[in-house]
Design a protein around this motif. Structure first.
Motif, PDB file in Angstrom:
ATOM      1  N   THR A  15     -31.091  38.456   3.913  1.00  0.00           N
ATOM      2  CA  THR A  15     -30.167  39.539   4.217  1.00  0.00           C
ATOM      3  C   THR A  15     -30.548  40.732   3.352  1.00  0.00           C
ATOM      4  OG1 THR A  15     -28.494  37.937   4.820  1.00  0.00           O
ATOM      5  CG2 THR A  15     -27.721  40.159   4.310  1.00  0.00           C
ATOM      6  N   ALA A  16     -31.391  41.596   3.910  1.00  0.00           N
ATOM      7  CA  ALA A  16     -32.000  42.673   3.132  1.00  0.00           C
ATOM      8  C   ALA A  16     -31.478  44.059   3.497  1.00  0.00           C
ATOM      9  CB  ALA A  16     -33.516  42.625   3.331  1.00  0.00           C
ATOM     10  N   SER A  17     -30.411  44.131   4.292  1.00  0.00           N
ATOM     11  CA  SER A  17     -29.895  45.434   4.708  1.00  0.00           C
ATOM     12  C   SER A  17     -28.437  45.286   5.131  1.00  0.00           C
ATOM     13  CB  SER A  17     -30.715  45.970   5.890  1.00  0.00           C
ATOM     14  OG  SER A  17     -30.469  45.182   7.047  1.00  0.00           O
ATOM     15  N   PRO A  18     -27.724  46.407   5.203  1.00  0.00           N
ATOM     16  CA  PRO A  18     -26.338  46.330   5.703  1.00  0.00           C
ATOM     17  C   PRO A  18     -26.262  45.771   7.127  1.00  0.00           C
ATOM     18  CG  PRO A  18     -26.690  48.419   4.567  1.00  0.00           C
ATOM     19  CD  PRO A  18     -28.046  47.748   4.686  1.00  0.00           C
ATOM     20  N   ALA A  19     -27.236  46.094   7.966  1.00  0.00           N
ATOM     21  CA  ALA A  19     -27.234  45.549   9.334  1.00  0.00           C
ATOM     22  C   ALA A  19     -27.347  44.031   9.305  1.00  0.00           C
ATOM     23  CB  ALA A  19     -28.377  46.155  10.143  1.00  0.00           C
ATOM     24  N   LEU A  20     -28.251  43.509   8.496  1.00  0.00           N
ATOM     25  CA  LEU A  20     -28.392  42.056   8.400  1.00  0.00           C
ATOM     26  C   LEU A  20     -27.169  41.413   7.758  1.00  0.00           C
ATOM     27  CD1 LEU A  20     -32.151  41.829   7.669  1.00  0.00           C
ATOM     28  CD2 LEU A  20     -30.951  40.407   9.319  1.00  0.00           C
ATOM     29  N   GLN A  21     -26.535  42.107   6.828  1.00  0.00           N
ATOM     30  CA  GLN A  21     -25.308  41.579   6.226  1.00  0.00           C
ATOM     31  C   GLN A  21     -24.229  41.411   7.292  1.00  0.00           C
ATOM     32  OE1 GLN A  21     -24.918  40.505   3.030  1.00  0.00           O
ATOM     33  NE2 GLN A  21     -22.853  39.824   3.536  1.00  0.00           N
ATOM     34  N   ALA A  22     -24.095  42.389   8.166  1.00  0.00           N
ATOM     35  CA  ALA A  22     -23.104  42.307   9.242  1.00  0.00           C
ATOM     36  C   ALA A  22     -23.418  41.146  10.187  1.00  0.00           C
ATOM     37  CB  ALA A  22     -23.057  43.621  10.016  1.00  0.00           C
ATOM     38  N   LEU A  23     -24.692  40.960  10.532  1.00  0.00           N
ATOM     39  CA  LEU A  23     -25.076  39.856  11.413  1.00  0.00           C
ATOM     40  C   LEU A  23     -24.828  38.515  10.734  1.00  0.00           C
ATOM     41  CD1 LEU A  23     -28.404  41.254  12.937  1.00  0.00           C
ATOM     42  CD2 LEU A  23     -26.069  41.435  13.837  1.00  0.00           C
ATOM     43  N   PHE A  24     -25.203  38.413   9.462  1.00  0.00           N
ATOM     44  CA  PHE A  24     -24.983  37.178   8.709  1.00  0.00           C
ATOM     45  C   PHE A  24     -23.496  36.826   8.672  1.00  0.00           C
ATOM     46  CE2 PHE A  24     -23.695  35.560   4.501  1.00  0.00           C
ATOM     47  CZ  PHE A  24     -24.154  34.258   4.629  1.00  0.00           C
ATOM     48  N   GLU A  25     -22.653  37.811   8.364  1.00  0.00           N
ATOM     49  CA  GLU A  25     -21.216  37.544   8.293  1.00  0.00           C
ATOM     50  C   GLU A  25     -20.665  37.093   9.644  1.00  0.00           C
ATOM     51  OE1 GLU A  25     -19.426  41.032   6.563  1.00  0.00           O
ATOM     52  OE2 GLU A  25     -20.420  40.680   4.631  1.00  0.00           O
TER      53      GLU A  25
END
Length: 156
Positions: A15-25
Motif C-alpha cells: 500500500t504505497a499511495s492514498p489510492a491503494l490505501q482506499a482499495l486496501f481498506e
C-alpha cells in the motif's frame, strides 16, 4: 483447506499511495463483513509476509500497484520469499488480486497470475483493476472481492 473451525484469509499488500490505501481498506472491510462467519482476516505488508503466514492461511488476497508495467518490488519480494517453501504445500489455495495503476495494470496482473499459477493457487474471481483515482464503483468492486474470498473460505 484447514480443519480449523475458523478459517484464515491473509491479505498481502503493498500500500504505497492514498489510492491503494482506499482499495486496501475496501478489500479488508469486505473480507471482514458480518455477513460472512468463521473467517479471520489477517493483513500483512508484502515486505513482512512470510511462508509461515501463507501456511497458516486458507486463502490469500494480494494487492499491488502496477509499477512500470509490473507488480511492485515488495510483492515480488514476497513471492521470491515464499515460492519454493510453499510450492508443494499450498497447491489449490484460493486467491484474489487487486491492482492499482496510473495508466495500465495489464503487466502487473499477468505477472502475479503467472506466479500464482506456478504455485498452483486457484483464482476465486477475476482481479479488480483500477487506473487513476478510485471511484465509488472501484471501491465497491474491492469490497466485493474481499467478501467473495471470505465467503469462499467460510466453514458456515
Amino acid at each position: 483447506m484447514s480443519p480449523r473451525e475458523v478459517r484464515r484469509l491473509l491479505i498481502v499488500h503493498h500500500t504505497a499511495s492514498p489510492a491503494l490505501q482506499a482499495l486496501f481498506e475496501a478489500v479488508r472491510d469486505g473480507a471482514a463483513t458480518d455477513e460472512v462467519e468463521g473467517v479471520e482476516v489477517v493483513a500483512r505488508a508484502a515486505l513482512r509476509a512470510t511462508a509461515v503466514d501463507v501456511f497458516e492461511a486458507d486463502g490469500v488476497l494480494l494487492g499491488t500497484p502496477a509499477n512500470i508495467g509490473y507488480m511492485s518490488g515488495a510483492l515480488k519480494h514476497f513471492f521470491d520469499t515464499v515460492y519454493y517453501p510453499c510450492l508443494e504445500e499450498t497447491r489449490r489455495l484460493p486467491y484474489g488480486l487487486y491492482v492499482h495503476g496510473n495508466d495500465d495494470t495489464t503487466g502487473a496482473v499477468r505477472a502475479v497470475e503467472s506466479i500464482a499459477g506456478g504455485l498452483g493457487w486457484e483464482r476465486v474471481r477475476p482481479p479488480v483493476t483500477v487506473t487513476g483515482a478510485p471511484g465509488k464503483d472501484d471501491l465497491a468492486a474491492c469490497w466485493e472481492l474481499g467478501a467473495t474470498l471470505a465467503a469462499t473460505l467460510s466453514p458456515a
